[in-house]
Design an enzyme around this catalytic site. Structure first.
Site, PDB file in Angstrom:
ATOM      1  N   GLY A 139       0.812  -1.213   0.000  1.00  0.00           N
ATOM      2  CA  GLY A 139       0.000   0.000   0.000  1.00  0.00           C
ATOM      3  C   GLY A 139       0.845   1.263   0.000  1.00  0.00           C
ATOM      4  N   ASN A 182      -7.692   3.900   9.174  1.00  0.00           N
ATOM      5  CA  ASN A 182      -7.060   2.772   9.868  1.00  0.00           C
ATOM      6  C   ASN A 182      -7.223   2.832  11.381  1.00  0.00           C
ATOM      7  OD1 ASN A 182      -5.330   4.983   8.813  1.00  0.00           O
ATOM      8  ND2 ASN A 182      -3.827   4.168  10.250  1.00  0.00           N
ATOM      9  N   HIS A 185      -1.481  -7.631   2.740  1.00  0.00           N
ATOM     10  CA  HIS A 185      -1.342  -8.217   4.080  1.00  0.00           C
ATOM     11  C   HIS A 185      -2.452  -7.820   5.051  1.00  0.00           C
ATOM     12  CE1 HIS A 185       0.500  -4.853   6.546  1.00  0.00           C
ATOM     13  NE2 HIS A 185       0.710  -4.375   5.343  1.00  0.00           N
ATOM     14  N   GLN A 243      -7.534  -0.192   4.111  1.00  0.00           N
ATOM     15  CA  GLN A 243      -8.309  -0.746   5.230  1.00  0.00           C
ATOM     16  C   GLN A 243      -9.714  -1.173   4.805  1.00  0.00           C
ATOM     17  OE1 GLN A 243      -7.260  -1.666   8.108  1.00  0.00           O
ATOM     18  NE2 GLN A 243      -5.257  -0.679   8.144  1.00  0.00           N
ATOM     19  N   CYS A 300       1.002   1.871  12.803  1.00  0.00           N
ATOM     20  CA  CYS A 300       2.235   2.123  12.061  1.00  0.00           C
ATOM     21  C   CYS A 300       3.124   3.133  12.760  1.00  0.00           C
ATOM     22  CB  CYS A 300       1.926   2.613  10.653  1.00  0.00           C
ATOM     23  SG  CYS A 300       1.138   1.360   9.658  1.00  0.00           S
ATOM     24  N   THR A 329      11.629  -6.810 -11.219  1.00  0.00           N
ATOM     25  CA  THR A 329      11.155  -8.195 -11.352  1.00  0.00           C
ATOM     26  C   THR A 329      10.016  -8.431 -10.371  1.00  0.00           C
ATOM     27  OG1 THR A 329      13.364  -8.865 -11.982  1.00  0.00           O
ATOM     28  CG2 THR A 329      11.894 -10.609 -11.223  1.00  0.00           C
ATOM     29  N   SER A 382      -3.776  -3.306  -0.401  1.00  0.00           N
ATOM     30  CA  SER A 382      -2.622  -3.985   0.188  1.00  0.00           C
ATOM     31  C   SER A 382      -2.995  -5.423   0.508  1.00  0.00           C
ATOM     32  CB  SER A 382      -2.192  -3.248   1.461  1.00  0.00           C
ATOM     33  OG  SER A 382      -1.140  -3.942   2.086  1.00  0.00           O
TER      34      SER A 382
HETATM   35  C1  PLP Z   1      -4.770   3.184   5.547  1.00  0.00           C
HETATM   36  C2  PLP Z   1      -3.450   2.563   5.241  1.00  0.00           C
HETATM   37  N1  PLP Z   1      -2.818   2.900   4.110  1.00  0.00           N
HETATM   38  C3  PLP Z   1      -1.644   2.359   3.769  1.00  0.00           C
HETATM   39  C4  PLP Z   1      -1.012   1.459   4.586  1.00  0.00           C
HETATM   40  C5  PLP Z   1       0.323   0.899   4.180  1.00  0.00           C
HETATM   41  O1  PLP Z   1       0.183  -0.328   3.533  1.00  0.00           O
HETATM   42  P1  PLP Z   1       1.441  -1.325   3.439  1.00  0.00           P
HETATM   43  O2  PLP Z   1       1.701  -1.806   4.828  1.00  0.00           O
HETATM   44  O3  PLP Z   1       0.986  -2.415   2.500  1.00  0.00           O
HETATM   45  O4  PLP Z   1       2.564  -0.539   2.866  1.00  0.00           O
HETATM   46  C6  PLP Z   1      -1.611   1.093   5.798  1.00  0.00           C
HETATM   47  C7  PLP Z   1      -0.929   0.162   6.747  1.00  0.00           C
HETATM   48  O5  PLP Z   1      -1.190   0.136   7.903  1.00  0.00           O
HETATM   49  C8  PLP Z   1      -2.879   1.650   6.117  1.00  0.00           C
HETATM   50  O6  PLP Z   1      -3.492   1.326   7.253  1.00  0.00           O
END
Ligand code: PLP
Length: 401
Positions: free
Chosen positions: A72, A166, A219, A194, A341, A255, A217
């Site tokens: 993301g 998030n 994960h 999210q 984060c 790649t 994203s």
């Molecule tokens: C709203 C939001 N955007 C972007 C991201 C970042 O995504 P990634 O961890 O795949 O880089 C996050 C990760 O917590 C997120 O919550």
């Protein structure tokens, strides 16, 4: 090993076993570079194409609109920087970056690239949110207007408004906001990291309303870390941020991470096919948790807004969020304080401050985000542990005062 109860699914999610099974061959015997002109390469290419179809289908997009990235963060950077570079304003003296409008609650991987461009001569305008963390049409309209006395070139040319937050889980009405941005001539992007897998998303419908790009994203939906995508309207020409061999329509050289992309594709398909049942179960767990939180005297942020079914963001007066998260960790529960984060930074949540929450209460914020494997039993245990922890912390405070 002692396994704490995992209640932090907005940070990352466990890899689904079937996703791991699908990935493993591409980390072993089926190793191939998708650009190679032999059977190993062709097999890797076919696997990527299939994943592209799966991701596209999960969000109502066309496979040719899917640009795979490392996640993301990269997709958000690609859009913000790629769009701003493409829309540079050429004046007599310079080719300066255009004005970018972002909401006040964006994730740092939208906010920071916008700030980098501002340092390099661009401008950033922030679109505020109301007390329930919602972007209003009136605030967006105001942010899209030229400032009096300012050159028309200073109207935003690139806009980014997230689909779901998030921290609070609040969902924005992008279908309603998009036409305002389209009418202003700006390109609109939405970070759907999210929202994906928790809400139905239809890129075709949003695109018709004026949205040009969407970030996903892997994960956050039971896929592997290190894969994501930008869903991009093909009429929008971005300047690539990673140049090289021209992979991903020339928009993202390098790649391809075949195993991760394969896992992402399957996770997207599973997330979409199980969405309704999961949302229902998560909504029930959230209701169970929040009814107790209210009784315990917590403030549940943005509780009156439409939110992701799995997310609860709350605080107790005079209880520090970091301390509470540490104690709950020791009691066997993995939850987040503020934004996951940025948990290493002790500042109050920017999102809560934008909503007008006092810094004192915001510093108490704790996020519970439920997901696969969570049960009513676990929530019962969690609220019991929370009550005991609060008693302990309040007892300590009484002794200290
Ligand atoms: C709203 C939001 N955007 C972007 C991201 C970042 O995504 P990634 O961890 O795949 O880089 C996050 C990760 O917590 C997120 O919550």
């Amino acid at each position: 090993m002692f396994a704490p109860v995992y209640l932090d699914h907005n940070a990352t999610t466990p890899l689904a076993p079937s996703v791991l099974d699908a990935m493993l061959p591409f980390m072993g015997a089926r190793t191939g570079n998708a650009s190679s002109r032999h059977e190993y390469g062709r097999e890797a290419r076919r696997a990527i194409d299939e994943a592209r179809q799966r991701v596209a289908h999960a969000v109502g997009a066309h496979p040719t609109e899917v640009v795979f990235t490392s996640g993301g963060s990269e997709a958000n950077n690609l859009f913000i920087k790629g769009a701003a570079t493409a829309r540079r304003v050429f004046s007599r003296d310079s080719g300066r970056f255009p004005c970018i409008a972002i909401s006040a609650i964006e994730h740092p991987c939208v906010r920071e690239p916008a700030m980098q461009l501002a340092k390099a001569g661009g401008r950033v305008r922030e679109v505020g949110v109301d007390a329930m963390c919602r972007i209003t049409s009136a605030d967006l309209r105001a942010a899209l207007e030229p400032i009096e006395g300012d050159a028309p070139a200073h109207r935003p040319a690139v806009v980014s408004l997230m689909l779901a937050n998030n921290e609070t889980g609040v969902i924005q009405d992008i279908a309603e906001l998009a036409p305002l941005v389209a009418a202003s001539g700006a390109w609109l992007h939405s970070d759907a990291v999210q929202a994906f897998g928790k809400l139905p998303i239809n890129f075709r419908v949003l695109n018709a309303a004026g949205l040009n790009a969407l970030t996903l994203s892997s994960h956050k939906i039971g896929g592997p870390q290190g894969a994501g995508a930008l869903i991009l309207d093909k009429r929008v020409e971005l300047v690539p941020q990673i140049a090289g061999g021209g992979q991903e329509r020339g928009l993202r050289s390098g790649t391809e991470n075949v195993a991760a992309i394969v896992g992402f594709g399957l996770a997207a398909e599973l997330a979409q096919s199980t969405l309704e049942a999961r949302a229902k179960a998560q909504r029930a767990l959230r209701a169970q948790l929040e009814s107790t939180l209210h009784k315990q005297g917590a403030t549940v942020f943005a509780s009156a807004a439409e939110r992701l079914p799995n997310t609860t963001f709350f605080a107790f007066d005079h209880v520090d969020g970091e301390t509470l998260v540490g104690r709950l960790d020791r009691a066997g529960f993995a939850v987040a304080s503020g934004a996951a984060c940025s948990s290493s930074q002790p500042e109050a949540s920017r999102v809560l401050l934008a909503m007008g929450i006092t810094p004192a209460l915001a510093k108490g914020a704790v996020r519970v985000s439920v997901g696969h494997g969570n049960t009513t039993h676990q929530i019962d245990h969690f609220v019991t542990a929370l009550a005991a922890t609060l008693d302990e912390l309040r007892g300590l405070r009484a002794v200290c005062v």
